[in-house]
Write an enzyme that holds these catalytic residues in place. Structure first.
Site, PDB file in Angstrom:
ATOM      1  N   SER A   1       0.863  -1.181   0.000  1.00  0.00           N
ATOM      2  CA  SER A   1       0.000   0.000   0.000  1.00  0.00           C
ATOM      3  C   SER A   1       0.892   1.222   0.000  1.00  0.00           C
ATOM      4  CB  SER A   1      -0.861   0.010   1.264  1.00  0.00           C
ATOM      5  OG  SER A   1      -1.440   1.296   1.473  1.00  0.00           O
TER       6      SER A   1
ATOM      7  N   TYR B   1      -2.813  -0.861  10.417  1.00  0.00           N
ATOM      8  CA  TYR B   1      -2.706  -1.086   8.968  1.00  0.00           C
ATOM      9  C   TYR B   1      -1.373  -0.546   8.423  1.00  0.00           C
ATOM     10  CZ  TYR B   1      -4.104  -1.121   4.042  1.00  0.00           C
ATOM     11  OH  TYR B   1      -4.172  -1.354   2.690  1.00  0.00           O
TER      12      TYR B   1
HETATM   13  C1  BGC Z   1      -6.215   1.487   1.953  1.00  0.00           C
HETATM   14  C2  BGC Z   1      -7.386   2.311   1.481  1.00  0.00           C
HETATM   15  C3  BGC Z   1      -6.962   3.751   1.214  1.00  0.00           C
HETATM   16  C4  BGC Z   1      -5.710   3.808   0.342  1.00  0.00           C
HETATM   17  C5  BGC Z   1      -5.171   5.208   0.171  1.00  0.00           C
HETATM   18  C6  BGC Z   1      -5.101   1.630   0.950  1.00  0.00           C
HETATM   19  O1  BGC Z   1      -4.030   0.829   1.302  1.00  0.00           O
HETATM   20  O2  BGC Z   1      -6.619   0.137   2.100  1.00  0.00           O
HETATM   21  O3  BGC Z   1      -8.414   2.292   2.441  1.00  0.00           O
HETATM   22  O4  BGC Z   1      -7.997   4.444   0.561  1.00  0.00           O
HETATM   23  O5  BGC Z   1      -4.702   2.988   0.898  1.00  0.00           O
HETATM   24  O6  BGC Z   1      -5.106   5.926   1.364  1.00  0.00           O
END
Ligand code: BGC
Length: 279
Positions: A164, A177
């Site tokens: 991410s 996260y």
């Molecule tokens: C998350 C999303 C978020 C995106 C950008 C992703 O890794 O799961 O919820 O919108 O990152 O912030």
């Protein structure tokens, strides 16, 4: 908000991954689903992993077989070691081997740091980080056992970690996260370093804002969309296909010399868009 909706689909070369066997975790929805379908379009046989939602997973498998390749839906919780081992054994038994792992399964359990429970912290780390490790470990064992089959691929195997933009962008309200994805980055690089001499390529794709159920609140009202666009220089939300196409390319021999890289697929979200003015 503009998106790629309505634009013609980009054609994936049908022989790019011919004869390869791919496993995509968390493939019954969102990015995983699009990736599984795209790998099938590129000629790979595909195992669609899911933890809940068998019907959806079987539908994805059915959609993949329309490309003239094999597909099957396997249930397994990627954070459970025994289930991961069993899934990999079953794949080797039923599909012969594995050439491509897309470690995609992931989730969010958001809360302000002072209110986040140990369970919320742990769940996200277990699935997003430990789950990727367990799947990568088991796939790597099979890659090592089999070695390179030159007619199939120049590499003995490819692992693509779904990361991410939050592997480098801190994210208030999402400390579990962000920590999990930061961990994915270093796990991926270390695995890449360790496994490269065996001709195993480990890389990551780091999506930005992609329109999927995981981030519905970021795009389902006009106000949320406006806020989101401030973070995206390219001024459109991403589609699952944007990620799927990147994974297909990275898994293919077109990218055979790409080892330990993170491919950001984010419309420029990691370009510090706040600095487009001022600073
Ligand atoms: C998350 C999303 C978020 C995106 C950008 C992703 O890794 O799961 O919820 O919108 O990152 O912030």
């Amino acid at each position: 908000m503009s998106s790629t909706e309505g634009a013609p689909q980009i054609a994936i070369p049908a022989h790019l991954l011919k004869g390869q066997k791919a496993l995509v975790t968390g493939a019954n929805s969102g990015i995983g689903k699009a990736t599984a379908v795209a790998l099938g379009r590129a000629g790979a046989d595909v195992v669609v992993n899911y933890v809940a939602g068998r019907e959806a997973a079987e539908k994805v498998a059915e959609e993949i077989t329309a490309s003239g390749v094999r597909a099957a839906a396997y249930e397994a919780d990627v954070s459970d070691e025994d289930q991961v081992v069993a899934m990999m054994n079953r794949m080797v038994q039923e599909f012969g081997t594995i050439d491509i792992l897309v470690a995609n399964a992931g989730l969010q359990r958001d809360a302000p740091a002072t209110e986040m429970t140990r369970a919320e912290w742990q769940k996200v780390l277990d699935v997003n980080l430990t789950g990727q490790f367990l799947c990568a470990r088991e796939a790597a064992k099979e890659f090592l056992r089999r070695g390179v089959v030159p007619e199939v691929s120049r590499a003995a195997g490819k692992i693509i970690c779904m990361s991410s933009v939050h592997q480098i962008i801190p994210w208030t309200g999402h400390v579990n996260y962000a920590a999990s994805k930061g961990g994915v980055q270093m796990m991926m690089q270390t695995l890449a370093q360790e496994l490269a001499p065996k001709r195993i390529r480990v890389n990551a794709v780091a999506p930005g804002a992609i329109k999927t159920p995981i981030n519905r609140s970021a795009w389902d009202t006009p106000e949320a969309q406006e806020d989101l666009m401030r973070l995206i220089p390219y001024k459109r939300i991403g589609d699952s296909d944007d990620i799927a196409n990147a994974v297909v390319a990275l898994a293919s021999d077109l990218m055979d010399y790409v080892v330990g890289a993170t491919l950001y697929v984010d419309g420029g979200m990691t370009l510090f868009p706040g600095f487009a003015t001022g600073g």
